[in-house]
Every structure is written in structure tokens, then in C-alpha cells.
Write a protein that holds these residues in place. Structure first.
Motif, PDB file in Angstrom:
ATOM      1  N   UNK A  41     -80.942  -4.194 -27.531  1.00  0.00           N
ATOM      2  CA  UNK A  41     -80.281  -4.803 -26.991  1.00  0.00           C
ATOM      3  C   UNK A  41     -80.919  -5.618 -25.784  1.00  0.00           C
ATOM      4  N   UNK A  42     -81.434  -4.631 -24.864  1.00  0.00           N
ATOM      5  CA  UNK A  42     -81.849  -5.395 -23.550  1.00  0.00           C
ATOM      6  C   UNK A  42     -83.205  -6.334 -23.668  1.00  0.00           C
ATOM      7  N   UNK A  43     -83.542  -6.915 -25.345  1.00  0.00           N
ATOM      8  CA  UNK A  43     -84.393  -7.936 -25.411  1.00  0.00           C
ATOM      9  C   UNK A  43     -83.587  -9.277 -25.707  1.00  0.00           C
ATOM     10  N   UNK A  44     -82.300  -9.272 -25.609  1.00  0.00           N
ATOM     11  CA  UNK A  44     -81.393 -10.801 -25.451  1.00  0.00           C
ATOM     12  C   UNK A  44     -80.863 -10.716 -24.279  1.00  0.00           C
ATOM     13  N   UNK A  45     -81.490 -11.757 -23.583  1.00  0.00           N
ATOM     14  CA  UNK A  45     -81.030 -12.474 -22.805  1.00  0.00           C
ATOM     15  C   UNK A  45     -81.424 -10.861 -22.237  1.00  0.00           C
ATOM     16  N   UNK A  46     -82.210 -10.851 -21.433  1.00  0.00           N
ATOM     17  CA  UNK A  46     -83.209 -10.036 -21.159  1.00  0.00           C
ATOM     18  C   UNK A  46     -82.712  -9.785 -19.208  1.00  0.00           C
ATOM     19  N   UNK A  47     -82.878  -8.832 -18.407  1.00  0.00           N
ATOM     20  CA  UNK A  47     -82.977  -8.587 -17.105  1.00  0.00           C
ATOM     21  C   UNK A  47     -83.765  -7.874 -16.519  1.00  0.00           C
ATOM     22  N   UNK A  48     -84.409  -7.336 -16.777  1.00  0.00           N
ATOM     23  CA  UNK A  48     -85.914  -5.904 -16.519  1.00  0.00           C
ATOM     24  C   UNK A  48     -86.808  -6.227 -17.232  1.00  0.00           C
ATOM     25  N   UNK A  49     -87.780  -5.681 -16.598  1.00  0.00           N
ATOM     26  CA  UNK A  49     -88.952  -5.801 -16.816  1.00  0.00           C
ATOM     27  C   UNK A  49     -89.179  -5.814 -19.071  1.00  0.00           C
ATOM     28  N   UNK A  50     -88.661  -3.998 -18.919  1.00  0.00           N
ATOM     29  CA  UNK A  50     -89.098  -3.768 -20.380  1.00  0.00           C
ATOM     30  C   UNK A  50     -87.951  -4.796 -21.262  1.00  0.00           C
ATOM     31  N   UNK A  51     -86.957  -5.065 -21.202  1.00  0.00           N
ATOM     32  CA  UNK A  51     -86.505  -6.418 -21.983  1.00  0.00           C
ATOM     33  C   UNK A  51     -87.466  -7.519 -21.762  1.00  0.00           C
ATOM     34  N   UNK A  52     -87.524  -7.671 -21.066  1.00  0.00           N
ATOM     35  CA  UNK A  52     -88.496  -9.133 -21.019  1.00  0.00           C
ATOM     36  C   UNK A  52     -89.556  -9.275 -22.414  1.00  0.00           C
ATOM     37  N   UNK A  53     -90.388  -7.711 -22.348  1.00  0.00           N
ATOM     38  CA  UNK A  53     -91.571  -7.394 -22.798  1.00  0.00           C
ATOM     39  C   UNK A  53     -91.132  -7.709 -23.997  1.00  0.00           C
ATOM     40  N   UNK A  54     -90.366  -6.935 -24.219  1.00  0.00           N
ATOM     41  CA  UNK A  54     -89.610  -6.570 -25.650  1.00  0.00           C
ATOM     42  C   UNK A  54     -89.098  -7.716 -26.856  1.00  0.00           C
TER      43      UNK A  54
END
Length: 328
Positions: A125-138
Motif C-alpha cells: 500500500x506504500x506504493x500508492x501515492x508514495x511518500x517514502x523511499x520504500x514506497x517509491x521504489x515499489x
């Protein structure tokens, strides 16, 4: 998947172990566990009693050559390997990029080169509208997987997007339980935070549904309620603590946000109801036959799907934890 050869990257983690159990029920020809953790591979060998259909391969998805070899004559790839911890990815964005983006591109190339039938990519879920490096890479990983369906070859690529799996590595539930058992205060970054949670069995069911039903190019999302982290902590204290346990706010960590999103505002415009338990996000560009497959499905009626909208009550949180075996 009877008599099929399956590769599971990152297969020694909690997701991988549960997935392998379920895959063995389908009588595959071989399951190859591809991971870089030797100790966990040995542990998993013993857990599965040296099952004759399991092959353990030490390797890193960053190494394309190792991956190419592991995927020879494979029919399916479940791509679970990733750097997942938000603070670590914030501190080492170069490592997150190498594993979560370049590693995913290596999986795509290995799949196409070896004529794999289908690749199932585990997102967050962190890949949807990401705010973190992890979310952005996913999120970039999702883009690569979806776009790979436009490349030459027979391989189909599909994503599944999940919330936090209860009890998985880094999950707050085991951390809170340990603090309670030791009589320590519970450290909570922010009492306003909400998250999506699901059981490991539900997460694997999502994977298998996407495997069985997808056409290639979709993002599968499970419908679930959000959970206030403070409520989760209070239920654990009420059920497990022998005495009062204080809750202390420590402040949000780098990259953390107050709520998570399974479907963003932009994505809701191309999302549909698959059935009563699942949504599908379709890509904003045409993939041969994909949109026709879902013609007639009902579009979602919301403009986003965030974890702070429909929250579980404390009795519902308690039931979730009981079903997951965390209150025994």
C-alpha cells in the motif's frame, strides 16, 4: 499449477513460507526458493522436512546472471524479494533502488528470456501515492511489471498490492507483544496513525487469486478495513498485560505518513470491482485484450481508498488478532 516449475524470490520470509505450503497442495513439479539468507534457507529446509519438490538456491535478485540460471525452464515466478523496512530504505536509498527497482527489472528480463508463463509481483500500500523511499521504489517496480506486458514474449505480468501482514518481519504486533511481555512501555510513533492489516493466509489467497484469474497488466487489491494503531496497542494491552502498560508517542519516523492508501485518487479513475472481496486497478494505457476482459465490470464509486476511512472497532481488532493466533 500441477507439474509446473515455480520460482519464489525472497521465499524464506513469512510470505514465502506460507505461499510454499499452499503451492505444494497444487502438486507442482518443483518449487525453487531463491533468496540470499543462508540461515533462513537451512531453517526452512528443516521446517519442510527436506521436501523432495523444494530446491533452495542462494542468490540475490541484484545479480541477473544468478537469476537467469534460477529461472531456467520455470513456468511461474512469485517475486517477493525486496528491501521492506521504511527507515532502512530512507537511510540507504541506493540499496533500496538496487534491490526493489533494478532487482525487479532483472526478474522481468529473466522471465522473458526463459519464456516464463506468468510473473506475480508483491507490492505494498506504500506504493500508492508514495511518500517514502520504500514506497517509491515499489511504485516504480509496479510500473515496470505492468509495462512489461507490452514487451515481446508470452510472459504475463501482474501485481498484487497488500496492506501490512500480521506477524511478518517488522510488523508492529510482535514488537508490541514483546514490549508487553517484558513489562515495558509501548512505543507508538503517532497515536493518529492508521494502517491496513491482513492475515498471512489472506495475503497468500490474494496472490493465488491473481495467479489464477489475471490476464496480465492488472494490480489486484484486497478490500479491507483500516485499523488505528493506538486501538491495536490498547487491545493487546487489555488482553495480554498483567499490569498497566503505558503508551508513549515517539514521533513519526522518516518516510512515515498518518494513513496508507491502497488506491489513490488517480488510480480510482481506472479501478473496478472484481467481486465482493477484491478490486482491480487497470493501467492507463492499452494492453492487448486486457480492458476487454473487464468490460462490463462496475467502476469503483470512491475517489480513493485510505486506511482512515472505515476503521475496525476494538472487538473487530480483537477478533483479527485471535484469528491470527496473537492472543494465545
Amino acid at each position: 499449477m500441477k507439474n509446473k516449475t515455480i520460482v519464489v524470490t525472497g521465499g524464506t520470509g513469512s510470505w514465502g513460507r506460507e505461499l510454499v505450503k499452499r503451492l505444494l497442495e497444487r502438486e507442482p513439479k518443483e518449487i525453487r526458493i531463491f533468496s540470499r539468507n543462508e540461515a533462513l534457507q537451512v531453517e526452512m529446509m528443516h521446517e519442510f522436512y527436506h521436501h523432495p519438490k523444494l530446491t533452495f538456491i542462494i542468490g540475490d535478485i541484484r545479480d541477473k546472471y544468478e537469476l537467469m540460471q534460477a529461472c531456467q525452464q520455470a513456468d511461474y515466478i512469485f517475486h517477493l524479494a525486496a528491501l521492506k523496512h521504511v527507515p532502512i530504505c530512507e537511510q540507504q536509498p541506493d540499496s533500496a533502488m538496487k534491490t526493489n527497482v533494478i532487482g525487479t527489472q532483472n526478474v522481468i528480463q529473466a522471465a522473458i528470456k526463459n519464456g516464463v508463463e506468468k510473473v506475480i509481483y508483491v507490492s505494498t500500500d506504500k506504493a500508492s501515492h508514495p511518500s517514502s523511499t520504500y514506497g517509491m521504489t515499489k511504485a516504480i517496480g509496479e510500473k515496470l511489471i505492468v509495462h512489461a506486458n507490452l514487451r515481446e514474449g508470452k510472459t504475463k505480468f501482474v501485481c498484487v498490492r497488500s496492506g501490512n501482514v500480521l506477524g511478518s518481519t517488522g510488523s508492529v504486533v510482535p514488537i508490541f507483544k514483546q514490549q508487553i511481555e517484558q513489562g515495558l512501555q509501548i512505543n507508538l510513533t503517532d497515536k493518529r496513525m492508521t494502517r491496513f492489516f491482513l492475515a498471512l493466509e489472506e495475503a497468500v489467497s490474494l496472490l493465488l487469486k491473481a495467479t489464477d484469474e489475471s490476464s496480465g497488466g492488472e494490480v489486484y487489491v484486497m478490500r479491507m478495513q483500516g485499523c488505528r494503531i493506538q486501538d491495536l496497542a490498547e487491545v493487546l494491552i487489555e488482553e495480554l498485560a498483567a499490569s498497566d502498560i503505558p503508551i508513549r508517542e515517539t514521533g513519526a519516523r522518516l518516510g512515515e505518513r498518518m494513513c496508507e492508501s491502497l488506491i489513490s485518487e488517480l488510480e480510482s479513475m481506472s479501478s473496478i470491482h472484481l467481486d465482493e472481496d477484491y478490486y482491480v486497478i487497470l493501467p492507463p494505457f492499452p494492453i492487448d485484450g486486457l480492458h476487454e476482459t473487464y468490460a462490463g465490470r462496475t467502476p469503483v464509486q470512491f475517489d480513493h481508498f485510505h486506511s482512515d476511512h472505515v476503521l475496525m472497532s476494538k472487538p473487530e481488532i480483537k477478533e483479527m488478532l485471535q484469528n491470527g493466533g496473537f492472543l494465545s
